[in-house]
Design a protein around this motif. Structure first.
Motif, PDB file in Angstrom:
ATOM      1  N   TRP A  83     -28.344   8.872 -11.388  1.00 42.39           N
ATOM      2  CA  TRP A  83     -29.561   8.078 -11.176  1.00 42.39           C
ATOM      3  C   TRP A  83     -29.551   7.356  -9.826  1.00 42.39           C
ATOM      4  O   TRP A  83     -30.608   7.078  -9.251  1.00 42.39           O
ATOM      5  N   GLU A  84     -28.344   7.114  -9.298  1.00 41.07           N
ATOM      6  CA  GLU A  84     -28.257   6.517  -7.950  1.00 41.07           C
ATOM      7  C   GLU A  84     -28.578   7.559  -6.880  1.00 41.07           C
ATOM      8  O   GLU A  84     -29.146   7.240  -5.844  1.00 41.07           O
ATOM      9  N   ASP A  85     -28.215   8.810  -7.113  1.00 42.08           N
ATOM     10  CA  ASP A  85     -28.301   9.846  -6.072  1.00 42.08           C
ATOM     11  C   ASP A  85     -29.641  10.586  -6.033  1.00 42.08           C
ATOM     12  O   ASP A  85     -30.022  11.114  -4.983  1.00 42.08           O
ATOM     13  N   ILE A  86     -30.361  10.642  -7.148  1.00 42.83           N
ATOM     14  CA  ILE A  86     -31.626  11.391  -7.126  1.00 42.83           C
ATOM     15  C   ILE A  86     -32.583  10.860  -6.040  1.00 42.83           C
ATOM     16  O   ILE A  86     -33.165  11.655  -5.289  1.00 42.83           O
ATOM     17  N   PRO A  87     -32.689   9.526  -5.869  1.00 41.34           N
ATOM     18  CA  PRO A  87     -33.579   9.050  -4.782  1.00 41.34           C
ATOM     19  C   PRO A  87     -33.153   9.561  -3.407  1.00 41.34           C
ATOM     20  O   PRO A  87     -33.990   9.883  -2.558  1.00 41.34           O
ATOM     21  N   ILE A  88     -31.837   9.677  -3.194  1.00 43.03           N
ATOM     22  CA  ILE A  88     -31.327  10.195  -1.902  1.00 43.03           C
ATOM     23  C   ILE A  88     -31.770  11.642  -1.738  1.00 43.03           C
ATOM     24  O   ILE A  88     -32.252  12.067  -0.688  1.00 43.03           O
ATOM     25  N   CYS A  89     -31.668  12.394  -2.844  1.00 42.12           N
ATOM     26  CA  CYS A  89     -32.036  13.817  -2.793  1.00 42.12           C
ATOM     27  C   CYS A  89     -33.530  13.968  -2.501  1.00 42.12           C
ATOM     28  O   CYS A  89     -33.947  14.778  -1.677  1.00 42.12           O
ATOM     29  N   LYS A  90     -34.313  13.141  -3.163  1.00 41.63           N
ATOM     30  CA  LYS A  90     -35.763  13.229  -2.973  1.00 41.63           C
ATOM     31  C   LYS A  90     -36.137  12.845  -1.533  1.00 41.63           C
ATOM     32  O   LYS A  90     -36.952  13.499  -0.882  1.00 41.63           O
ATOM     33  N   GLU A  91     -35.433  11.802  -1.027  1.00 42.10           N
ATOM     34  CA  GLU A  91     -35.659  11.340   0.348  1.00 42.10           C
ATOM     35  C   GLU A  91     -35.390  12.478   1.337  1.00 42.10           C
ATOM     36  O   GLU A  91     -36.052  12.627   2.355  1.00 42.10           O
ATOM     37  N   LEU A  92     -34.401  13.317   0.979  1.00 43.29           N
ATOM     38  CA  LEU A  92     -33.999  14.417   1.858  1.00 43.29           C
ATOM     39  C   LEU A  92     -34.786  15.698   1.571  1.00 43.29           C
ATOM     40  O   LEU A  92     -34.446  16.773   2.064  1.00 43.29           O
ATOM     41  N   GLY A  93     -35.819  15.580   0.725  1.00 44.28           N
ATOM     42  CA  GLY A  93     -36.731  16.701   0.500  1.00 44.28           C
ATOM     43  C   GLY A  93     -36.253  17.756  -0.477  1.00 44.28           C
ATOM     44  O   GLY A  93     -36.808  18.859  -0.533  1.00 44.28           O
ATOM     45  N   LYS A  94     -35.248  17.423  -1.257  1.00 46.19           N
ATOM     46  CA  LYS A  94     -34.728  18.402  -2.235  1.00 46.19           C
ATOM     47  C   LYS A  94     -35.599  18.442  -3.474  1.00 46.19           C
ATOM     48  O   LYS A  94     -36.164  17.416  -3.881  1.00 46.19           O
ATOM     49  N   CYS A 124     -26.928  16.935  -1.681  1.00 42.42           N
ATOM     50  CA  CYS A 124     -28.266  16.691  -1.126  1.00 42.42           C
ATOM     51  C   CYS A 124     -28.211  16.491   0.381  1.00 42.42           C
ATOM     52  O   CYS A 124     -29.223  16.640   1.064  1.00 42.42           O
ATOM     53  N   GLN A 125     -27.014  16.192   0.899  1.00 46.67           N
ATOM     54  CA  GLN A 125     -26.868  16.073   2.354  1.00 46.67           C
ATOM     55  C   GLN A 125     -26.687  17.445   3.012  1.00 46.67           C
ATOM     56  O   GLN A 125     -26.728  17.577   4.221  1.00 46.67           O
ATOM     57  N   GLU A 126     -26.509  18.503   2.194  1.00 47.71           N
ATOM     58  CA  GLU A 126     -26.344  19.854   2.759  1.00 47.71           C
ATOM     59  C   GLU A 126     -27.722  20.422   3.097  1.00 47.71           C
ATOM     60  O   GLU A 126     -28.560  20.607   2.211  1.00 47.71           O
ATOM     61  N   THR A 127     -27.955  20.715   4.371  1.00 44.77           N
ATOM     62  CA  THR A 127     -29.285  21.203   4.780  1.00 44.77           C
ATOM     63  C   THR A 127     -29.534  22.633   4.283  1.00 44.77           C
ATOM     64  O   THR A 127     -30.676  23.063   4.226  1.00 44.77           O
ATOM     65  N   SER A 128     -28.491  23.329   3.860  1.00 41.27           N
ATOM     66  CA  SER A 128     -28.694  24.722   3.415  1.00 41.27           C
ATOM     67  C   SER A 128     -29.267  24.778   2.002  1.00 41.27           C
ATOM     68  O   SER A 128     -29.718  25.846   1.568  1.00 41.27           O
ATOM     69  N   LEU A 129     -29.262  23.651   1.292  1.00 38.00           N
ATOM     70  CA  LEU A 129     -29.705  23.652  -0.107  1.00 38.00           C
ATOM     71  C   LEU A 129     -31.131  23.128  -0.233  1.00 38.00           C
ATOM     72  O   LEU A 129     -31.454  22.095   0.350  1.00 38.00           O
ATOM     73  N   ASP A 130     -31.946  23.809  -1.000  1.00 40.71           N
ATOM     74  CA  ASP A 130     -33.349  23.394  -1.166  1.00 40.71           C
ATOM     75  C   ASP A 130     -33.655  22.913  -2.585  1.00 40.71           C
ATOM     76  O   ASP A 130     -34.404  21.970  -2.783  1.00 40.71           O
TER      77      ASP A 130
END
Ligand SMILES: CNC(=O)NC(=N)Nc1ccccc1
Length: 301
Positions: free
Chosen positions: A70-81, A20-26
């Motif tokens: 479940w810990e990482d999905i919020p990070i992904c959502k925060e990053l617009g994934k 989710c930290q990779e900007t190339s992934l949507d």
């Protein structure tokens, strides 16, 4: 256009937040719900490779300890994934015996992985996280029940009119796709990412040979004639040599002309590129960029 990747089955894969930290992934498809209910009341099962802690809900194959996810999905959502939950995959026995089972399966997925707090007789494998939709990677035995599942899911989506939920599918490139053709004709998909690999008769490598067998145009027509002509069509590709059956990998330089032609022939329908899969892409760096980064560059050319 977008880059979609599958995550969950990669060798020694890092956790979801890394991707989710990779900007190339949507779009990230979490794979897989790989055990399907055989009867109303049966629970599905899941597998996310080396993630989760191995515990399951008692008497089921549904993983109950997917703390990294479940810990990482919020990070992904925060990053617009966009985070999808993918059903099927290589190991699944995907047979939906009746419409009742199809509707039960759809309800289970919605109450367990959709918006929390709707029906607490269902488990919350990702706790209060909700996925953005459901992906159908139906590789065999399929064909019956998916249109019914998708119609049921969409009736649930309608209960949350302020939120957007997606349905996607990953058919094989051979037409008509035995598993998903019926669903594509009779229910609304938002994204169709065709696996243009592992099938010699229609894979993207045919484009390189200029033999006319790469069938993007035929798939565009299928979508034009489908229940949702506005669905986006993605080019599915292996993210490294090892990620697919031998001989179906295209280098970024080989992908460029294919994308350039079809992105411009079908500017409205062309959705982007899907990659199998995230860890393989990370491990495939060319000139200092990983494969997904190369794909993102090609899409923005
Ligand atoms: C979208 N699903 C896939 O792409 N599945 C997939 N590529 N499975 C697979 C088939 C043969 C060798 C390796 C992986």
């Amino acid at each position: 256009s977008n880059v979609a990747v599958y995550y969950g089955q990669g060798a020694y894969q890092p956790r979801l937040s890394h991707f989710c930290q990779e900007t190339s992934l949507d779009i990230i498809n979490l794979g897989f719900i790989n055990v399907f209910p055989k009867a109303v009341g049966d629970w599905p099962g899941s597998n996310f490779g080396n993630q989760c802690d191995g515990t399951v809900y008692e008497g089921t194959e549904l993983l109950s300890g997917c703390h990294q996810i479940w810990e990482d999905i919020p990070i992904c959502k925060e990053l617009g994934k966009t985070v999808m939950l993918s059903l099927g995959g290589e190991t699944a026995y995907e047979d939906i015996p009746t419409d009742e089972v199809a509707e039960w399966f759809a309800d289970f997925l919605w109450y367990s992985f959709g918006p929390p707090g709707q029906n607490d007789t269902f488990p919350r494998p990702f706790q209060d996280n909700q996925v953005d939709g459901f992906d159908f990677d139906i590789e065999h035995y399929g064909g019956h029940g998916y249109a019914t599942m998708i119609q049921r899911l969409r009736s649930h989506f309608a209960d949350f009119p302020d939120e957007t939920f997606y349905i996607s599918g990953a058919p094989q490139c051979q037409l008509p796709d035995a598993q998903l053709s019926d669903a594509i004709s009779n229910s609304h998909f938002d994204f169709i990412w065709v696996q243009w690999y592992n099938t010699a008769a229609c894979s993207a490598t045919n484009f390189l040979e200029g033999n006319g067998l790469f069938n993007f145009a035929a798939w565009a027509k299928v979508i034009q004639d489908s229940a949702n002509p506005a669905a986006k069509l993605f080019v599915g590709l292996p993210a490294s040599e090892e990620a697919a059956v031998d001989g179906f990998y295209l280098s970024p330089a080989e992908v460029y002309p294919l994308v350039d032609i079809y992105m411009n022939l079908y500017p409205d329908m062309f959705g982007g590129i899907m990659l199998w899969e995230a860890t393989a892409s990370d491990n495939n760096t060319i000139n200092g960029y990983n494969y997904a980064q190369h794909m993102k560059h090609i899409l923005h050319e």
